[in-house]
Design a protein around this motif. Structure first.
Motif, PDB file in Angstrom:
ATOM      1  N   TRP A   1      31.656  34.813  56.719  1.00 15.33           N
ATOM      2  CA  TRP A   1      30.336  34.164  56.409  1.00 15.33           C
ATOM      3  C   TRP A   1      30.255  34.237  55.049  1.00 15.33           C
ATOM      4  CZ3 TRP A   1      28.117  31.493  60.325  1.00 15.33           C
ATOM      5  CH2 TRP A   1      28.786  31.772  61.485  1.00 15.33           C
ATOM      6  N   TYR A   2      30.595  35.059  54.507  1.00 15.68           N
ATOM      7  CA  TYR A   2      30.128  35.179  52.576  1.00 15.68           C
ATOM      8  C   TYR A   2      31.251  35.998  51.974  1.00 15.68           C
ATOM      9  CZ  TYR A   2      27.892  36.860  48.657  1.00 15.68           C
ATOM     10  OH  TYR A   2      27.674  37.013  47.149  1.00 15.68           O
ATOM     11  N   LEU A   3      31.679  35.416  50.821  1.00 17.86           N
ATOM     12  CA  LEU A   3      32.485  36.008  50.021  1.00 17.86           C
ATOM     13  C   LEU A   3      32.027  36.434  48.869  1.00 17.86           C
ATOM     14  CD1 LEU A   3      35.861  34.291  50.662  1.00 17.86           C
ATOM     15  CD2 LEU A   3      35.185  36.257  51.759  1.00 17.86           C
ATOM     16  N   ALA A   4      31.944  37.688  48.463  1.00 19.00           N
ATOM     17  CA  ALA A   4      31.188  37.834  46.954  1.00 19.00           C
ATOM     18  C   ALA A   4      32.308  37.588  46.111  1.00 19.00           C
ATOM     19  CB  ALA A   4      31.258  39.517  46.829  1.00 19.00           C
ATOM     20  N   THR A   5      33.522  37.401  46.103  1.00 21.41           N
ATOM     21  CA  THR A   5      34.555  36.634  45.021  1.00 21.41           C
ATOM     22  C   THR A   5      35.394  35.789  45.837  1.00 21.41           C
ATOM     23  OG1 THR A   5      36.168  38.555  45.455  1.00 21.41           O
ATOM     24  CG2 THR A   5      34.468  38.818  43.590  1.00 21.41           C
ATOM     25  N   PRO A   6      34.976  34.533  46.043  1.00 22.67           N
ATOM     26  CA  PRO A   6      35.432  33.491  46.822  1.00 22.67           C
ATOM     27  C   PRO A   6      36.742  33.065  46.092  1.00 22.67           C
ATOM     28  CG  PRO A   6      33.457  32.604  45.807  1.00 22.67           C
ATOM     29  CD  PRO A   6      33.481  34.033  45.514  1.00 22.67           C
ATOM     30  N   LEU A   7      37.008  33.384  44.741  1.00 19.71           N
ATOM     31  CA  LEU A   7      38.173  32.819  44.107  1.00 19.71           C
ATOM     32  C   LEU A   7      39.287  33.991  44.016  1.00 19.71           C
ATOM     33  CD1 LEU A   7      36.625  30.767  41.205  1.00 19.71           C
ATOM     34  CD2 LEU A   7      37.790  30.006  43.494  1.00 19.71           C
ATOM     35  N   ASN A   8      38.993  35.021  44.694  1.00 22.65           N
ATOM     36  CA  ASN A   8      39.982  36.232  44.586  1.00 22.65           C
ATOM     37  C   ASN A   8      40.972  35.798  45.789  1.00 22.65           C
ATOM     38  OD1 ASN A   8      41.343  38.770  45.184  1.00 22.65           O
ATOM     39  ND2 ASN A   8      39.376  39.866  45.092  1.00 22.65           N
ATOM     40  N   ARG A   9      42.132  35.766  45.481  1.00 23.15           N
ATOM     41  CA  ARG A   9      43.464  35.297  46.353  1.00 23.15           C
ATOM     42  C   ARG A   9      43.439  36.284  47.552  1.00 23.15           C
ATOM     43  NH1 ARG A   9      48.762  36.145  42.757  1.00 23.15           N
ATOM     44  NH2 ARG A   9      48.686  38.556  42.333  1.00 23.15           N
ATOM     45  N   THR A  10      43.135  37.619  47.251  1.00 26.14           N
ATOM     46  CA  THR A  10      43.343  38.632  48.297  1.00 26.14           C
ATOM     47  C   THR A  10      42.312  38.359  49.355  1.00 26.14           C
ATOM     48  OG1 THR A  10      41.789  40.183  47.160  1.00 26.14           O
ATOM     49  CG2 THR A  10      43.937  40.336  46.567  1.00 26.14           C
ATOM     50  N   GLU A  11      41.288  37.501  49.343  1.00 31.34           N
ATOM     51  CA  GLU A  11      40.369  37.240  50.549  1.00 31.34           C
ATOM     52  C   GLU A  11      41.032  36.378  51.363  1.00 31.34           C
ATOM     53  OE1 GLU A  11      37.742  38.767  50.881  1.00 31.34           O
ATOM     54  OE2 GLU A  11      36.797  39.259  49.130  1.00 31.34           O
ATOM     55  N   TYR A  12      42.230  36.163  51.118  1.00 34.60           N
ATOM     56  CA  TYR A  12      42.829  34.613  51.846  1.00 34.60           C
ATOM     57  C   TYR A  12      43.809  34.977  52.798  1.00 34.60           C
ATOM     58  CZ  TYR A  12      39.307  31.951  49.589  1.00 34.60           C
ATOM     59  OH  TYR A  12      38.011  31.524  49.046  1.00 34.60           O
ATOM     60  N   LYS A  13      43.960  34.695  54.040  1.00 35.34           N
ATOM     61  CA  LYS A  13      44.959  34.899  54.855  1.00 35.34           C
ATOM     62  C   LYS A  13      45.942  33.925  55.266  1.00 35.34           C
ATOM     63  CE  LYS A  13      45.327  36.712  59.777  1.00 35.34           C
ATOM     64  NZ  LYS A  13      44.526  36.894  60.664  1.00 35.34           N
ATOM     65  N   TYR A  14      45.597  32.530  55.140  1.00 36.89           N
ATOM     66  CA  TYR A  14      46.429  31.651  55.378  1.00 36.89           C
ATOM     67  C   TYR A  14      46.834  30.907  54.124  1.00 36.89           C
ATOM     68  CZ  TYR A  14      44.865  32.772  59.988  1.00 36.89           C
ATOM     69  OH  TYR A  14      44.774  33.434  61.332  1.00 36.89           O
ATOM     70  N   TRP A  15      47.881  30.098  53.915  1.00 42.17           N
ATOM     71  CA  TRP A  15      48.128  29.388  52.821  1.00 42.17           C
ATOM     72  C   TRP A  15      49.017  28.224  53.172  1.00 42.17           C
ATOM     73  CZ3 TRP A  15      46.755  30.939  47.797  1.00 42.17           C
ATOM     74  CH2 TRP A  15      46.043  32.168  47.737  1.00 42.17           C
ATOM     75  N   GLY A  16      48.651  27.250  52.341  1.00 41.04           N
ATOM     76  CA  GLY A  16      49.620  25.962  52.478  1.00 41.04           C
ATOM     77  C   GLY A  16      50.878  26.257  51.881  1.00 41.04           C
ATOM     78  N   GLN A  17      51.858  25.284  51.819  1.00 44.71           N
ATOM     79  CA  GLN A  17      53.146  25.405  51.224  1.00 44.71           C
ATOM     80  C   GLN A  17      53.168  25.080  49.906  1.00 44.71           C
ATOM     81  OE1 GLN A  17      52.143  22.894  52.969  1.00 44.71           O
ATOM     82  NE2 GLN A  17      52.827  20.891  51.960  1.00 44.71           N
ATOM     83  N   GLY A  18      52.114  24.409  49.433  1.00 44.66           N
ATOM     84  CA  GLY A  18      52.028  24.015  47.791  1.00 44.66           C
ATOM     85  C   GLY A  18      52.306  22.597  47.614  1.00 44.66           C
ATOM     86  N   THR A  19      51.669  22.029  46.576  1.00 44.38           N
ATOM     87  CA  THR A  19      51.925  20.539  46.333  1.00 44.38           C
ATOM     88  C   THR A  19      52.064  20.648  44.577  1.00 44.38           C
ATOM     89  OG1 THR A  19      51.247  18.303  46.436  1.00 44.38           O
ATOM     90  CG2 THR A  19      49.635  19.907  46.341  1.00 44.38           C
ATOM     91  N   GLN A  20      52.994  20.070  44.156  1.00 47.49           N
ATOM     92  CA  GLN A  20      53.012  20.094  42.633  1.00 47.49           C
ATOM     93  C   GLN A  20      51.904  19.124  41.916  1.00 47.49           C
ATOM     94  OE1 GLN A  20      54.951  22.276  40.668  1.00 47.49           O
ATOM     95  NE2 GLN A  20      54.230  21.363  38.772  1.00 47.49           N
ATOM     96  N   VAL A  21      51.488  19.317  40.692  1.00 46.93           N
ATOM     97  CA  VAL A  21      50.824  18.896  39.974  1.00 46.93           C
ATOM     98  C   VAL A  21      51.230  18.759  38.590  1.00 46.93           C
ATOM     99  CG1 VAL A  21      48.534  18.205  39.070  1.00 46.93           C
ATOM    100  CG2 VAL A  21      48.594  18.725  41.413  1.00 46.93           C
ATOM    101  N   THR A  22      51.637  17.689  37.898  1.00 43.65           N
ATOM    102  CA  THR A  22      52.364  17.789  36.715  1.00 43.65           C
ATOM    103  C   THR A  22      51.588  16.898  35.896  1.00 43.65           C
ATOM    104  OG1 THR A  22      54.673  18.459  37.550  1.00 43.65           O
ATOM    105  CG2 THR A  22      54.479  17.382  35.454  1.00 43.65           C
ATOM    106  N   VAL A  23      51.077  17.237  34.617  1.00 44.27           N
ATOM    107  CA  VAL A  23      50.285  16.467  33.775  1.00 44.27           C
ATOM    108  C   VAL A  23      51.132  16.471  32.404  1.00 44.27           C
ATOM    109  CG1 VAL A  23      48.035  16.129  32.999  1.00 44.27           C
ATOM    110  CG2 VAL A  23      48.299  17.191  34.960  1.00 44.27           C
ATOM    111  N   SER A  24      51.249  15.115  31.817  1.00 45.77           N
ATOM    112  CA  SER A  24      52.203  15.146  30.590  1.00 45.77           C
ATOM    113  C   SER A  24      51.031  14.685  29.501  1.00 45.77           C
ATOM    114  CB  SER A  24      53.340  13.978  30.828  1.00 45.77           C
ATOM    115  OG  SER A  24      52.678  12.778  31.390  1.00 45.77           O
ATOM    116  N   SER A  25      51.527  14.838  28.346  1.00 44.83           N
ATOM    117  CA  SER A  25      50.522  14.606  27.169  1.00 44.83           C
ATOM    118  C   SER A  25      51.027  13.587  26.606  1.00 44.83           C
ATOM    119  CB  SER A  25      50.720  15.810  26.009  1.00 44.83           C
ATOM    120  OG  SER A  25      52.062  15.746  25.664  1.00 44.83           O
TER     121      SER A  25
END
Length: 129
Positions: free
Chosen positions: A105-129
């Motif tokens: 219901w509540y995370l004190a540190t919601p950007l802490n990766r250790t709080e998360y159990k399930y993960w997607g496979q990832g999607t690449q973002v590439t930004v060129s200058s």
């Protein structure tokens, strides 16, 4: 079994925009959980970008993306989005969707990766200058 399917990455020029999607399946309806976006650039640690209690209204953002990235949710579709604007080369990374286990219901540190159990496979973002 909970599964996360993230998508929407691509290549853009600096200043451009992309919207990432993360669809969750196998979850219990109305279960309490946080969902988040993380990213990992080559040679760097995975870092939290944005997180929200799914169905809630108070997202947390990393300082580096505040004002440029926005989390959106579609509860009916069990889908979370990351709307990214003003993209810069330093935003280049593999982006991952993540979800906690149920009953969070509540995370004190919601950007802490250790709080998360399930993960997607990832999607690449590439930004060129």
């Amino acid at each position: 079994q909970v599964r996360l399917m993230d998508s929407g990455g691509g290549s853009v020029q600096a200043g451009g925009s992309l919207t990432l999607s993360c669809e969750a399946s196998g979850i219990t309806k109305n279960s309490a959980a946080y969902m988040a976006w993380f990213r990992q650039a080559p040679g760097k640690e995975r870092e939290g970008v944005a997180a929200v209690y799914f169905g809630g209204t108070s997202p947390t953002y990393a300082d580096s993306v505040k004002g440029r990235f926005t989390i959106a949710q579609d509860e009916a579709k069990n889908t979370m989005y990351l709307q990214m604007t003003g993209l810069q080369p330093e935003d280049t990374a593999m982006y991952y969707c993540a979800r906690t286990g149920e009953g969070r219901w509540y995370l004190a540190t919601p950007l802490n990766r250790t709080e998360y159990k399930y993960w997607g496979q990832g999607t690449q973002v590439t930004v060129s200058s």
